[in-house]
Design a protein around this motif. Structure first.
Motif, PDB file in Angstrom:
ATOM      1  N   ALA A  94     -47.683  48.657   5.235  1.00  5.37           N
ATOM      2  CA  ALA A  94     -48.617  47.730   4.582  1.00  5.37           C
ATOM      3  C   ALA A  94     -50.022  47.890   5.141  1.00  5.37           C
ATOM      4  N   ASP A  95     -50.136  48.035   6.458  1.00  2.00           N
ATOM      5  CA  ASP A  95     -51.452  48.168   7.083  1.00  2.00           C
ATOM      6  C   ASP A  95     -52.151  49.458   6.648  1.00  2.00           C
ATOM      7  N   LEU A  96     -51.378  50.535   6.500  1.00  5.32           N
ATOM      8  CA  LEU A  96     -51.954  51.817   6.100  1.00  5.32           C
ATOM      9  C   LEU A  96     -52.032  51.973   4.591  1.00  5.32           C
ATOM     10  N   LYS A  97     -51.620  50.912   3.877  1.00  2.46           N
ATOM     11  CA  LYS A  97     -51.627  50.922   2.402  1.00  2.46           C
ATOM     12  C   LYS A  97     -50.775  52.076   1.858  1.00  2.46           C
ATOM     13  N   ILE A  98     -49.608  52.243   2.480  1.00  2.51           N
ATOM     14  CA  ILE A  98     -48.645  53.259   2.038  1.00  2.51           C
ATOM     15  C   ILE A  98     -47.658  52.592   1.094  1.00  2.51           C
ATOM     16  N   GLY A  99     -47.595  53.067  -0.121  1.00  2.47           N
ATOM     17  CA  GLY A  99     -46.716  52.475  -1.114  1.00  2.47           C
ATOM     18  C   GLY A  99     -45.253  52.720  -0.811  1.00  2.47           C
ATOM     19  N   GLY A 100     -44.401  51.988  -1.519  1.00  2.36           N
ATOM     20  CA  GLY A 100     -42.976  52.076  -1.259  1.00  2.36           C
ATOM     21  C   GLY A 100     -42.412  53.464  -1.435  1.00  2.36           C
ATOM     22  N   SER A 101     -42.919  54.216  -2.407  1.00  3.46           N
ATOM     23  CA  SER A 101     -42.390  55.562  -2.638  1.00  3.46           C
ATOM     24  C   SER A 101     -42.807  56.542  -1.552  1.00  3.46           C
ATOM     25  N   ASP A 102     -43.836  56.189  -0.759  1.00  6.19           N
ATOM     26  CA  ASP A 102     -44.309  57.061   0.310  1.00  6.19           C
ATOM     27  C   ASP A 102     -43.833  56.601   1.687  1.00  6.19           C
ATOM     28  N   HIS A 103     -43.000  55.558   1.716  1.00  7.90           N
ATOM     29  CA  HIS A 103     -42.387  55.116   2.971  1.00  7.90           C
ATOM     30  C   HIS A 103     -40.895  55.396   2.875  1.00  7.90           C
ATOM     31  N   ILE A 104     -40.427  56.356   3.667  1.00  8.84           N
ATOM     32  CA  ILE A 104     -39.025  56.758   3.649  1.00  8.84           C
ATOM     33  C   ILE A 104     -38.360  56.192   4.898  1.00  8.84           C
ATOM     34  N   ALA A 105     -37.502  55.205   4.709  1.00  2.00           N
ATOM     35  CA  ALA A 105     -36.840  54.528   5.824  1.00  2.00           C
ATOM     36  C   ALA A 105     -35.384  54.963   5.873  1.00  2.00           C
ATOM     37  N   ILE A 106     -34.941  55.387   7.043  1.00  2.00           N
ATOM     38  CA  ILE A 106     -33.556  55.816   7.234  1.00  2.00           C
ATOM     39  C   ILE A 106     -32.982  55.095   8.452  1.00  2.00           C
ATOM     40  N   PRO A 107     -31.660  54.914   8.508  1.00  2.00           N
ATOM     41  CA  PRO A 107     -31.056  54.353   9.721  1.00  2.00           C
ATOM     42  C   PRO A 107     -31.192  55.340  10.873  1.00  2.00           C
ATOM     43  N   GLU A 108     -31.171  54.828  12.090  1.00  2.00           N
ATOM     44  CA  GLU A 108     -31.260  55.705  13.256  1.00  2.00           C
ATOM     45  C   GLU A 108     -29.853  56.151  13.648  1.00  2.00           C
ATOM     46  N   LEU A 109     -29.262  56.940  12.770  1.00  2.85           N
ATOM     47  CA  LEU A 109     -27.940  57.496  13.021  1.00  2.85           C
ATOM     48  C   LEU A 109     -28.127  58.972  13.327  1.00  2.85           C
ATOM     49  N   ASP A 110     -27.553  59.820  12.525  1.00  2.00           N
ATOM     50  CA  ASP A 110     -27.798  61.254  12.639  1.00  2.00           C
ATOM     51  C   ASP A 110     -29.001  61.547  11.750  1.00  2.00           C
ATOM     52  N   ILE A 111     -30.189  61.661  12.346  1.00  2.00           N
ATOM     53  CA  ILE A 111     -31.399  61.735  11.535  1.00  2.00           C
ATOM     54  C   ILE A 111     -31.436  62.991  10.669  1.00  2.00           C
ATOM     55  N   ARG A 112     -30.779  64.058  11.104  1.00  2.00           N
ATOM     56  CA  ARG A 112     -30.742  65.254  10.260  1.00  2.00           C
ATOM     57  C   ARG A 112     -30.019  64.956   8.947  1.00  2.00           C
ATOM     58  N   GLU A 113     -28.853  64.337   9.053  1.00  3.60           N
ATOM     59  CA  GLU A 113     -28.088  64.038   7.849  1.00  3.60           C
ATOM     60  C   GLU A 113     -28.785  62.986   6.990  1.00  3.60           C
TER      61      GLU A 113
END
Length: 361
Positions: A94-113
């Motif tokens: 939000a602070d960097l004005k990054i839209g939802g499609s440009d924010h890729i959130a993943i769980p901190e599991l096996d980051i490669r997968e």
């Protein structure tokens, strides 16, 4: 000044930096993909990039504040990749004005997968960032045909399960505790163990909803069997059990073997499950017929339990600083003399194999 058309991957965490760069490269369309640490993210470097890809784990946000400000000032097309479950990633976006499609959130599991699983979203974000390039951006490199993506290698066929002889297992048990960075570290350790290794009990700090998938991925990637632990589960050679994310986890021993015991849901030392709880139970129940290992992680969980194991005669080890993503838990274990040895991650599996051969049967 960055080369024209450069995609710049910036991350504090070296493993995350490497993996994000690997996953961005297939969609670079001929542009150079360069990964740098936060200390090399100068205003000149950022403003000269065609696209900036910021990557952060939950533990990294505080160390990246100055970089976020520089990225905001540089006004470059920016993607944000966050690994973890905190809300800080959304606040930064939000602070960097990054839209939802440009924010890729993943769980901190096996980051490669996890990144492979969202590859189509990553590709779409990279292509959109190219279209959104400000007019004063460097001239883009002429697009070339994207390199063909190599098919993902299929997991090797798992050998047949270790035969159940019907005799209760009363031998050595390996206890491993980990937190931040532990998902990849555990994969490295377990992948290096023989199919007939002693049973392994694991506590990995992780949101409870992700633990079953994490155990499944380890099982698919290792020669040994890996399962989510359940109450009263008998341990056997060639089996690793991962503690659920919402119950304290202990080991018990009797004439009928060694088994798991799931207990209360209250946090102990700030954690549920806590590495200390598992390792203290191992010290009490197994004594010298146990091996304890503390891997990368934040905080001090596991240091007291590992010390109890060592005082009971168990062999103990901690991951070294150089190979730890976060040198918190192993550092405390070393400083409190809970670990009788300190090892780089790549040598821990062979150390476990060596010491277990020397322990009483």
């Amino acid at each position: 000044m960055s080369a024209s058309g450069e995609i710049l991957v910036v991350a504090l965490d070296p493993l995350l930096r490497k993996v994000v760069a690997e996953n961005v490269t297939p969609f670079a369309d001929g542009a150079t993909v360069t990964s740098i640490s936060q200390t090399r993210a100068t205003p000149e470097r950022l403003s000269g990039a065609a696209i900036v890809v910021l990557a952060a784990r939950d533990a990294d946000f505080a160390g990246l504040r100055s970089v976020f400000a520089l990225v905001k000032a540089a006004n470059r097309p920016t993607l944000l990749v966050t690994a973890g479950e905190s809300g800080e990633g959304r606040a930064v976006a939000a602070d960097l004005k990054i839209g939802g499609s440009d924010h890729i959130a993943i769980p901190e599991l096996d980051i490669r997968e996890e990144l492979r699983a969202v590859s189509s979203k990553l590709e779409s974000a990279i292509r959109q960032a190219r279209r959104d390039r400000p007019r004063n951006a460097p001239a883009p490199v002429q697009p070339q045909a994207a390199p063909a993506r190599a098919p993902m290698p299929s997991a090797p066929e798992k050998p047949r399960p270790v035969e159940d002889t019907g005799v209760p297992y009363l031998g050595t048990v390996i206890c491993i505790g980990a937190s931040t960075g532990g998902t990849d570290a555990l994969l490295t350790v377990l992948s290096g163990l023989d199919r007939n290794c002693p049973p392994i009990a694991i506590v990995q700090h992780m949101p409870k909803d992700y633990v079953p998938d994490f155990a499944k991925r380890l099982d698919q990637s290792c020669r040994i069997d890996v399962e989510l632990a359940h109450d009263g589960q008998a341990l056997r050679p060639g089996l690793a059990v991962v503690a659920p994310g919402d119950r304290q986890f202990r080991l018990r021993k009797g004439n009928k073997g060694i088994w798991t015991a799931l207990g209360e849901s209250e946090r102990i030392g700030g954690h549920c499950p806590a590495v200390d709880v598992m390792m203290k139970s191992a010290a009490q129940e197994l004594g010298k017929k146990a091996v304890g290992v503390i891997l990368t992680g934040m905080g001090r969980d596991g240091a007291d339990g590992l010390l109890a194991m060592r005082q009971a005669g168990a062999r103990t080890a901690a991951q070294d600083e150089e190979t730890s993503i976060v040198y918190g838990m192993p550092k405390v274990a070393f400083e409190e003399k809970a670990a009788d040895t300190v090892l780089p991650l790549q040598k821990i599996a062979s150390w476990i194999s060596g010491v277990t051969l020397q322990l009483p049967k």
